[in-house]
Design a protein around this motif. Structure first.
Motif, short mmCIF file in Angstrom:
data_model
loop_
_atom_site.label_atom_id
_atom_site.label_comp_id
_atom_site.label_asym_id
_atom_site.label_seq_id
_atom_site.Cartn_x
_atom_site.Cartn_y
_atom_site.Cartn_z
N HIS A 27 0.85 -1.18 0.00
CA HIS A 27 0.00 0.00 0.00
C HIS A 27 0.88 1.23 0.00
O HIS A 27 2.08 1.16 0.28
CB HIS A 27 -0.97 0.00 1.19
N GLN A 28 0.27 2.38 -0.32
CA GLN A 28 1.02 3.62 -0.50
C GLN A 28 0.72 4.64 0.60
O GLN A 28 0.94 5.85 0.42
CB GLN A 28 0.70 4.22 -1.87
N ASN A 60 5.40 4.01 -2.39
CA ASN A 60 4.99 5.40 -2.57
C ASN A 60 4.45 5.58 -3.98
O ASN A 60 4.83 4.85 -4.90
CB ASN A 60 6.14 6.37 -2.27
N TRP A 61 3.57 6.57 -4.12
CA TRP A 61 2.93 6.76 -5.41
C TRP A 61 3.92 7.20 -6.49
O TRP A 61 3.65 7.05 -7.67
CB TRP A 61 1.81 7.79 -5.29
N THR A 68 5.57 -1.97 -9.59
CA THR A 68 4.60 -3.06 -9.68
C THR A 68 4.76 -3.83 -10.97
O THR A 68 4.77 -5.08 -10.97
CB THR A 68 3.17 -2.50 -9.58
N LEU A 69 4.91 -3.13 -12.07
CA LEU A 69 5.07 -3.81 -13.36
C LEU A 69 6.35 -4.65 -13.39
O LEU A 69 6.36 -5.76 -13.92
CB LEU A 69 5.06 -2.79 -14.49
N ASP A 79 0.57 -10.03 -3.09
CA ASP A 79 -0.68 -10.76 -3.21
C ASP A 79 -1.87 -9.81 -3.20
O ASP A 79 -2.87 -10.04 -3.89
CB ASP A 79 -0.81 -11.77 -2.06
N ILE A 80 -1.77 -8.74 -2.42
CA ILE A 80 -2.79 -7.69 -2.36
C ILE A 80 -2.11 -6.36 -2.64
O ILE A 80 -1.03 -6.08 -2.11
CB ILE A 80 -3.47 -7.63 -0.98
N LEU A 81 -2.73 -5.55 -3.45
CA LEU A 81 -2.19 -4.22 -3.77
C LEU A 81 -3.31 -3.20 -3.69
O LEU A 81 -4.33 -3.31 -4.37
CB LEU A 81 -1.60 -4.23 -5.18
N PHE A 82 -3.14 -2.20 -2.83
CA PHE A 82 -4.12 -1.11 -2.76
C PHE A 82 -3.95 -0.25 -4.00
O PHE A 82 -2.83 0.01 -4.46
CB PHE A 82 -3.92 -0.28 -1.49
N THR A 83 -5.06 0.25 -4.51
CA THR A 83 -5.06 0.82 -5.85
C THR A 83 -6.07 1.94 -5.98
O THR A 83 -6.88 2.18 -5.08
CB THR A 83 -5.39 -0.29 -6.87
#
Length: 421
Positions: A27-28, A60-61, A68-69, A79-83
């Motif tokens: 998460h960011q 961080n954003w 991520t890529l 496994d989980i990514l806040f988006t």
């Protein structure tokens, strides 16, 4: 060594004969208070679910898109990514994002997601992220400064422009709006595009429809308003705007929240922090940008997917959800109807102190929208348009390069059409 082996064996048996699932969350939300609250909830989940171990990795954003890529290409993605919605589109193109349709529908039947929260993740006959919290922009104003100048909170464009002009005096500026190449500028100009009637960036076939009279009108109004904004706001991001507002350098800003910075820096009573829905032209429907922040699942391992779904569900449970939202009080808003009445959310001390302001934000969150995610359709080109901050670049054409709104809108149309191919 012996102790490590014993712990592995214990984890094996506690998981019912299978080694505990290790779930990584990216998460960011970098501020220490947010990280600590997320960790508190993770610890509670891990204790209650001995077959699963969740750990957080804070990003961080600024670099999470390429990071991520790269992680997906290397097969080491979380496994989980806040988006947010446009980020989901970019990551979805890799094939790593797993549909969460069944989970989202089950949670929706239980907690009822706001339409503005769920819609941006619903396309291609699937749901691609579970809404976790929302953020909506409002017009924040210093009541003490407006009262001293005899100015009432503005409700339309004419009133806002007149207020900004009158409040600009003695080294103070009436409003602070950005003209930087960043997401903040994207967000602020879109508020005015909504008011002008330029909410749609695409037609029914996903062709770019940016260069319209409504867009030109929004850009012209932004130019007029910017003359009452500090000269250095051409380089602003969110933090600079909040600092200028808290110090009294500017009397009004457009922002998701100013509660924390006002509370800690302005040294003013809570009643001096004013907030209203963002003004629109007289007679037009008022609206604002709204971000639905969600949770994507990037693992296709069945056991890990089940564990990830369990953790996401845990955060949305009423006994946890209010505490999750108040990792940053008066910024993160409920994405569910049940969350709108969360006891833990409303008994947070900051939320209590600024209850009037929070209620205004909650009201605005029901009618918000996000560029590229409107009218029940999602055009994939918005990911590239957003990644290049093309809305902000158009603003820079007008404010920094002194192009006419017509010239800037034509340039933006060309650039967006190229990006959306």
């Amino acid at each position: 060594m012996v102790r490590a082996i014993w712990l592995m064996v214990a984890a094996f048996w506690l998981a019912g004969g299978a080694l505990a699932q290790q779930i990584t969350l990216w998460h960011q939300e970098q501020p220490p208070g947010r990280v600590a609250r997320v960790q508190q909830l993770i610890d509670e989940f891990n204790r209650a679910n001995p077959g699963v171990t969740v750990r957080q990795e804070v990003q961080n954003w600024g670099d999470v898109y390429p990071k991520t890529l790269a992680a997906i290409r290397a097969g080491v993605q979380p496994d989980i990514l806040f988006t947010i919605p446009d980020f989901t589109l970019v990551v979805k193109e890799t094939g790593a994002v797993q549909p969460v349709t069944a989970l989202a529908r089950a949670l929706n039947s239980r907690y009822r997601f706001l339409n503005s929260a769920l819609e941006p993740y619903s396309y291609d006959n699937q749901i691609w992220a579970v809404p976790m919290y929302g953020m909506t922009q409002s017009l924040w104003y210093r009541k003490d400064l407006l009262d001293a100048a005899g100015v009432k909170p503005p409700t339309n464009w004419d009133e806002l422009l007149a207020a900004a002009k009158k409040l600009t005096a003695d080294g103070r500026y009436g409003i602070g709006i950005p003209a930087n190449r960043n997401l903040y500028t994207d967000q602020v100009i879109y508020n005015f595009m909504i008011g002008a009637g330029a909410k749609e960036l695409f037609d029914a076939r996903c062709g770019v429809t940016f260069n319209t009279p409504a867009t030109v009108r929004a850009l012209g109004y932004y130019r007029d308003l910017f003359q009452y904004s500090p000269p250095d706001s051409t380089g602003w991001a969110w933090g600079e705007a909040e600092a200028a507002f808290a110090s009294g350098k500017v009397a009004m800003i457009l922002q998701f929240t100013t509660v924390q910075s006002f509370d800690t820096q302005a040294k003013q009573p809570a009643g001096n922090l004013g907030v209203v829905a963002i003004p629109a032209p007289a007679g037009a429907k008022r609206g604002s940008i709204y971000y639905s922040n969600g949770a994507m699942i990037l693992t296709n391992d069945a056991a890990k997917r089940t564990a990830a779904e369990r953790f996401i569900s845990f955060l949305l449970e009423p006994r946890n959800y209010g505490r999750f939202l108040t990792m940053e009080p008066a910024l993160f808003l409920p994405a569910t109807e049940s969350g709108m009445s969360s006891v833990d959310f409303f008994r947070d001390r900051t939320v209590i102190k600024y209850s009037r302001q929070v209620q205004s934000m909650l009201t605005n969150s029901r009618s918000g929208s996000l560029f590229g995610f409107t009218s029940g359709r999602v055009c994939k080109g918005i990911g590239d348009i957003s990644a290049q901050n093309l809305l902000a670049q158009v603003v820079q054409k007008v404010i920094v390069e002194k192009q006419t709104p017509e010239q800037a809108a034509a340039w933006g149309q060309e650039q967006m059409a190229r990006a959306a191919r």
